[in-house]
Design a protein around this motif. Structure first.
Motif, PDB file in Angstrom:
ATOM      1  N   TYR A 140       0.867  -1.170   0.000  1.00 29.32           N
ATOM      2  CA  TYR A 140       0.000   0.000   0.000  1.00 29.32           C
ATOM      3  C   TYR A 140       0.910   1.229   0.000  1.00 29.32           C
ATOM      4  CZ  TYR A 140      -4.492   2.234   1.216  1.00 29.32           C
ATOM      5  OH  TYR A 140      -5.656   2.956   1.207  1.00 29.32           O
ATOM      6  N   ASN A 141       1.060   1.862  -1.158  1.00 33.21           N
ATOM      7  CA  ASN A 141       2.023   2.960  -1.290  1.00 33.21           C
ATOM      8  C   ASN A 141       1.697   4.148  -0.388  1.00 33.21           C
ATOM      9  OD1 ASN A 141       3.492   1.565  -3.188  1.00 33.21           O
ATOM     10  ND2 ASN A 141       2.434   2.466  -4.931  1.00 33.21           N
ATOM     11  N   ALA A 142       0.429   4.524  -0.294  1.00 39.77           N
ATOM     12  CA  ALA A 142       0.045   5.716   0.464  1.00 39.77           C
ATOM     13  C   ALA A 142       0.418   5.601   1.934  1.00 39.77           C
ATOM     14  CB  ALA A 142      -1.450   5.966   0.315  1.00 39.77           C
ATOM     15  N   LEU A 143       0.312   4.384   2.485  1.00 38.01           N
ATOM     16  CA  LEU A 143       0.638   4.176   3.897  1.00 38.01           C
ATOM     17  C   LEU A 143       2.004   3.529   4.090  1.00 38.01           C
ATOM     18  CD1 LEU A 143      -2.836   2.857   5.160  1.00 38.01           C
ATOM     19  CD2 LEU A 143      -1.915   5.176   5.366  1.00 38.01           C
ATOM     20  N   ASP A 144       2.627   3.118   2.996  1.00 36.89           N
ATOM     21  CA  ASP A 144       3.925   2.445   3.036  1.00 36.89           C
ATOM     22  C   ASP A 144       3.895   1.220   3.948  1.00 36.89           C
ATOM     23  OD1 ASP A 144       6.516   1.946   2.311  1.00 36.89           O
ATOM     24  OD2 ASP A 144       7.382   3.201   3.901  1.00 36.89           O
TER      25      ASP A 144
END
Length: 508
Positions: free
Chosen positions: A221-225
């Motif tokens: 999940y890129n937004a939350l890393d």
């Protein structure tokens, strides 16, 4: 000069349609009925007397669909139009649709596979076939690729699954399978809604993969890393809602398990799960019988309590047979219930005797489970509730009231396949935490299907979850049962397949 391919020829026809003032990829078409409605309303005549006395409606009918057959005879033509419901015969003459249109457009530019709109009145042929006498025909979509020849159909199983759109066009049975699937889901919703259940949605991307014994798919999940998992089950979220005071909830949705593909397994599949407060697994057995009775009546007809599946007549008349997991396995292995629970050496010996795969690497209760799958499951042909599983293989179920080594759980088997799994839900937070820790130990030993520890779920239980019963039913296997299919790929619109090999374009 190389001979033109069929696709090249049809592309040229599309251009010629434009020249004649028709859009080969039209925007809309007004219809006022369907093929099925016409056929159902007027039906088939039984004899010549009925034909002579019949008064067909004078109204004009407007339908749209795909041309699936065509027979041109000089100044007249017969063809069949197939819409999403059925197909109907059409007839047209040069004088009816205009000499220029008939000769330049209909005869030369319309092919089998094209989608057209037609308007006209009904009549019957000399053989009594209901036919639409077409007075107006509108090209709607040019088909650049030819359909498989009618008399050959589409027999290549791989092609049918990969190109399901083609399968649905040429195989009426395929369309009926998916209509049945849709109806089963709709009627299941009706059944639960009528009992006061609320349909909900829970996350598909989850930080903790739990709620079932399965290996998850993992993504980032890129937004939350953070890494997240495609859900293997909605169970723990649905039980959080029970804690929150929604006493009857259900969800029908996709689950994802990173496992093998077989005639019974697809990595993504559809599950129904429902949970009801103040109930136990006995209530669910009765409710499951009632649900199947309802689905049979709604899809097969009033009073129907039987299905024919793979040549076997299955009776769903209540009550269904109930057997105990360990009791039945005891009969098959000759080991006592106590030995199955505690004697690791004897269970290992039995596992080797019955050729359980990788038995040395399995835990004691995994061996017990494998033995059950080999020795008992194939014989469970008629609807059977298998009850009271060992606690060690049921980390979310409540202990059996009179035997703490077992849990109040059942699985429904039909024709050797598990169709449903249910239990009286564990609502003791301390016990749930302990069982999660046990699962972590199993994972550390190499069991990649062991459940993860869901700390927030334990916290939810600490606020108090009422007595609850929950059940999951596999919609895919349910559909297999109701459509008499022995492969899960037959009832999935788009089953998972290996990437298609690149081949040279077919010029058929």
């Amino acid at each position: 000069m190389a001979e033109k391919s069929i696709m090249e020829i049809r592309k040229e026809k599309a251009e010629k349609l434009k020249e004649e003032g028709f859009n080969p990829y039209a925007y809309r078409y007004e219809t006022n009925t369907t093929c099925k409605k016409i056929i159902e309303k007027l039906g088939k005549i039984k004899n010549e007397e009925e034909k002579e006395n019949e008064n067909l409606p004078e109204e004009n009918f407007s339908i749209a669909g795909r041309v699936v057959s065509m027979r041109v005879m000089g100044k007249a033509a017969f063809f069949h139009i197939q819409d999403s419901t059925e197909k109907i015969q059409c007839y047209t003459r040069r004088d009816d649709i205009g000499s220029e249109f008939y000769n330049k457009v209909f005869k030369k530019l319309i092919d089998i596979g094209d989608i057209v709109g037609v308007k006209g009145k009904l009549f019957r042929t000399r053989t009594g076939e209901l036919t639409l006498e077409v007075k107006e025909l509108t090209p709607l979509t040019k088909s650049l690729r030819p359909l498989p020849e009618k008399w050959h159909g589409l027999k290549d199983v791989e092609k049918r699954y990969r190109q399901r759109y083609l399968d649905l066009i040429v195989n009426p049975e395929a369309k009926e399978i998916f209509k049945t699937r849709s109806k089963l889901i709709q009627k299941t919703r009706d059944f639960l809604n009528n009992k006061g259940f609320m349909e909900v949605e829970t996350p598909i991307l989850q930080t903790v993969a739990s709620g079932a014994a399965a290996k998850p798919f993992t993504t980032h999940y890129n937004a939350l890393d953070i890494d997240v998992h495609l859900r293997i089950a909605p169970e723990l979220y649905l039980k959080r809602l029970i804690v929150g005071g929604l006493d009857k909830v259900y969800e029908i949705g996709r689950n994802f398990r990173n496992e093998g593909i077989s005639t019974r397994h697809n990595p993504e599949f559809t599950m129904l799960e429902w949970y009801m407060a103040y109930a136990d697994y006995y209530d669910l057995m009765e409710m499951t019988e009632e649900l199947f009775e309802y689905l049979l009546e709604e899809t097969k007809g009033k009073g129907i309590t039987e299905l024919e599946y793979q040549g076997e007549k299955l009776s769903f008349k209540r009550p269904w047979k109930r057997i105990s997991f360990l009791g039945e396995l005891s009969e098959k292995t000759g080991l006592t219930v106590n030995e199955l629970l505690h004697d690791k050496e004897k269970v290992l010996k039995a596992a080797k005797e019955f050729n359980v795969e990788n038995t040395e690497k399995l835990s004691h209760f995994k061996r017990v489970q494998e033995l059950f799958e080999i020795l008992v499951e194939p014989e469970l042909i008629q609807p059977t509730f298998v009850t009271d599983f060992p606690k060690a293989i049921s980390p979310l179920a409540k202990e059996k009231r009179d035997n703490p080594e077992l849990v109040e759980r059942f699985e429904l088997f039909v024709f050797g396949q598990e169709i449903a799994n249910a239990y009286s839900e564990l609502n003791n937070p301390e016990e749930q935490a302990r069982r999660f820790k046990q699962q972590l130990q199993e994972k550390a030993k190499g069991d990649d299907e062991a459940m993860a520890y869901d700390e927030d779920f334990v916290r939810a239980l600490e606020y108090g979850m009422p007595p609850t019963a929950g059940e999951g039913i596999g919609i895919d296997r349910l559909t297999m049962l109701f459509t008499d299919k022995d492969s899960i790929r037959e009832i999935l619109l788009f089953p998972q397949l290996k990437p298609e090999k690149k081949e040279e374009e077919d010029n058929e």
